[in-house]
Design a protein around this motif. Sequence first.
Motif, PDB file in Angstrom:
ATOM      1  N   HIS A 100       0.840  -1.177   0.000  1.00  0.00           N
ATOM      2  CA  HIS A 100       0.000   0.000   0.000  1.00  0.00           C
ATOM      3  C   HIS A 100       0.888   1.244   0.000  1.00  0.00           C
ATOM      4  N   PHE A 101       0.473   2.220  -0.731  1.00  0.00           N
ATOM      5  CA  PHE A 101       1.291   3.431  -0.868  1.00  0.00           C
ATOM      6  C   PHE A 101       1.665   4.038   0.480  1.00  0.00           C
ATOM      7  N   GLN A 102       0.681   4.058   1.392  1.00  0.00           N
ATOM      8  CA  GLN A 102       0.952   4.686   2.679  1.00  0.00           C
ATOM      9  C   GLN A 102       2.109   3.981   3.395  1.00  0.00           C
ATOM     10  N   ASN A 103       2.106   2.646   3.330  1.00  0.00           N
ATOM     11  CA  ASN A 103       3.195   1.903   3.973  1.00  0.00           C
ATOM     12  C   ASN A 103       4.525   2.168   3.286  1.00  0.00           C
ATOM     13  N   LEU A 109      12.098   2.651   2.134  1.00  0.00           N
ATOM     14  CA  LEU A 109      12.557   1.608   1.212  1.00  0.00           C
ATOM     15  C   LEU A 109      13.929   1.940   0.634  1.00  0.00           C
ATOM     16  N   ASP A 110      14.148   3.215   0.383  1.00  0.00           N
ATOM     17  CA  ASP A 110      15.447   3.625  -0.150  1.00  0.00           C
ATOM     18  C   ASP A 110      16.575   3.138   0.750  1.00  0.00           C
ATOM     19  N   GLY A 111      16.476   3.444   2.034  1.00  0.00           N
ATOM     20  CA  GLY A 111      17.536   3.064   2.960  1.00  0.00           C
ATOM     21  C   GLY A 111      17.623   1.569   3.188  1.00  0.00           C
ATOM     22  N   GLN A 112      16.465   0.918   3.408  1.00  0.00           N
ATOM     23  CA  GLN A 112      16.476  -0.502   3.747  1.00  0.00           C
ATOM     24  C   GLN A 112      16.858  -1.376   2.550  1.00  0.00           C
ATOM     25  N   GLN A 204      14.596   0.068  -4.236  1.00  0.00           N
ATOM     26  CA  GLN A 204      15.331   1.159  -3.599  1.00  0.00           C
ATOM     27  C   GLN A 204      14.983   2.509  -4.230  1.00  0.00           C
ATOM     28  N   THR A 205      14.656   2.506  -5.502  1.00  0.00           N
ATOM     29  CA  THR A 205      14.467   3.772  -6.225  1.00  0.00           C
ATOM     30  C   THR A 205      12.991   4.124  -6.424  1.00  0.00           C
ATOM     31  N   ILE A 206      12.107   3.541  -5.614  1.00  0.00           N
ATOM     32  CA  ILE A 206      10.678   3.876  -5.689  1.00  0.00           C
ATOM     33  C   ILE A 206      10.451   5.322  -5.245  1.00  0.00           C
ATOM     34  N   ASP A 207       9.700   6.039  -6.048  1.00  0.00           N
ATOM     35  CA  ASP A 207       9.354   7.429  -5.717  1.00  0.00           C
ATOM     36  C   ASP A 207       7.996   7.421  -5.017  1.00  0.00           C
ATOM     37  N   THR A 208       8.008   7.573  -3.710  1.00  0.00           N
ATOM     38  CA  THR A 208       6.763   7.506  -2.944  1.00  0.00           C
ATOM     39  C   THR A 208       5.883   8.736  -3.142  1.00  0.00           C
ATOM     40  N   ASN A 209       6.406   9.746  -3.840  1.00  0.00           N
ATOM     41  CA  ASN A 209       5.579  10.925  -4.153  1.00  0.00           C
ATOM     42  C   ASN A 209       4.665  10.676  -5.357  1.00  0.00           C
TER      43      ASN A 209
END
Length: 278
Positions: A100-103, A109-112, A204-209
């Motif tokens: 889910h986007f909120q999660n 995710l970038d860091g982990q 890692q490179t997901i843009d959550t915006n």
Amino acid sequence: MTRVSDGASHAMMLTNLNRSLENTRNLQVQISTGKVGLNYTTLGRASQRLVSLEGERTRTDQFVETNRVVDLRLQKMEAIVAQVIELTSNAKQMLVNAGHFQNAGDMDLDGQMGSMLETVAGLLNADHNGRSLFAGARTDALPVDLSLLPADGEFLADKADSFYYNGDDQVLRHRASDTLSVDYGVTASESGFETLIRGLKIAQTIDTNDPDGARQRVDRALDLINEAMEKLPDVRGRIGGSRAILEKETTRMEDFRLALDESVGDLENVDLAEAISQ
């Protein structure tokens, strides 16, 4: 006046006495050392047989020793793949939670995922006694360089290994005995590793915006991670299979060495009871 016959008898007696003394000395050496003699000449015709057996034993010792060295490499590789499998499982769980986007926005995710990528690279860049384990025949090279992965995580039609892999595709072969050679080892370009690294980089490179884009990339990353989970046990199984073949041949060589030791002992060692009796 001494007769000629008496002189001949005396000479024969001295010869027999010297022979008896020499035999006694030899027997004393045999009793004190437990060996037939201190050099090959005392074995007569058996010396050639002994030299042959000792040469065979030396070759067998070398095979057993090099087999153990290769098995240590494979043992370390197997343990590393097991760690990669565990990491893959953790990555899958994290991506499922980020469905889910909120999660996804709250999970860093970038860091982990970046940390997981570094961990995978470190594992695959491992060496044994200065010899890289996952670089194929390029045993002096570090096989994984994450700096060459696309910064945006977009691989298009390319596989990740075309960016990160610095080794070659040569299969290593080890001569386990006179009659058996074993192909062994895997490289960091294996499909299971490649899909894992590609999936982690995408995650890692997901843009959550971008909610829609983020959801799509989570799904893509999760598909790759699932694919890696299906492939990696086969990688581990192949390493284990090579170990099993090597172990079986090493056991056979060790049994052969025991037989050689027994044959050498039959030629070298003296029967103490018989020597003392004589």
